[in-house]
Write a protein that holds these residues in place. Structure first.
Motif: not given
Length: 168
Positions: A43-48, A57-59, A64-68, A84-86
């Motif tokens: 879950t998102i809370p578990e990832i945090f 944030r890197q995920l 954004l870079r690789s979603f097909p 900024e990259e996002n």
């Protein structure tokens, strides 16, 4: 047609509006947080809790870079526009809509949500400060600002569809 990105603070309605857009247009819809959670099998809370916010944030950036899927609607995470990259990745690969809701409306929606780690770790004042800090980033990221206060999901979705058709 490129991707349609919905950005804004947590609780502004990105997921609900994304689902309504999907219903009205039949364009595939993805909730970035759900895709990341499914990929991580957490879950998102578990990832945090296990990896921290910078890792999450890197995920988001990797998504954004690789979603097909190229032609789709994406409800982004509330913090995606912090990097900024996002912002650059979203603006280059699609149309970005900032869903602008008042903090009062947002607070009403998120204050008791146990699935939002930042909400659970922050006071109302801290969240309002974060909202004010992020708002310029949402504006920077977006091609369009969509005022959501006092509007139904369908009214908001129809406005977004109008803008997409107008600028295709």
């Amino acid at each position: 047609m490129k991707r349609i990105y919905l950005v804004g603070f947590m609780g502004c309605g990105k997921s609900a509006i994304g689902k309504r857009l999907h219903t009205l247009t039949d364009i595939p819809f993805y909730d970035m947080d759900h895709v990341i959670a499914d990929q991580m099998q957490l879950t998102i809370p578990e990832i945090f809790n296990q990896y921290g916010e910078p890792y999450f944030r890197q995920l988001e950036t990797e998504f954004l870079r690789s979603f097909p899927e190229e032609f789709c609607i994406v409800a982004t995470g509330g913090g995606v526009a912090v990097k900024e990259e996002n912002i650059q990745l979203m603006r280059e690969s699609g149309m970005v809509f900032f869903l602008n809701a008042s903090f009062r409306d947002i607070w009403r929606r998120i204050s008791t949500d146990v699935n939002r780690p930042i909400v659970q770790q922050s006071s109302r004042m801290e969240l309002e400060t974060l909202y004010k800090k992020r708002k310029p980033k949402y504006l920077q990221a977006s091609h369009f600002t969509v005022e959501t206060t006092g509007k139904s999901l369908t009214e908001i979705a129809e406005y977004i569809i109008f803008q997409i058709e107008r600028y295709q």
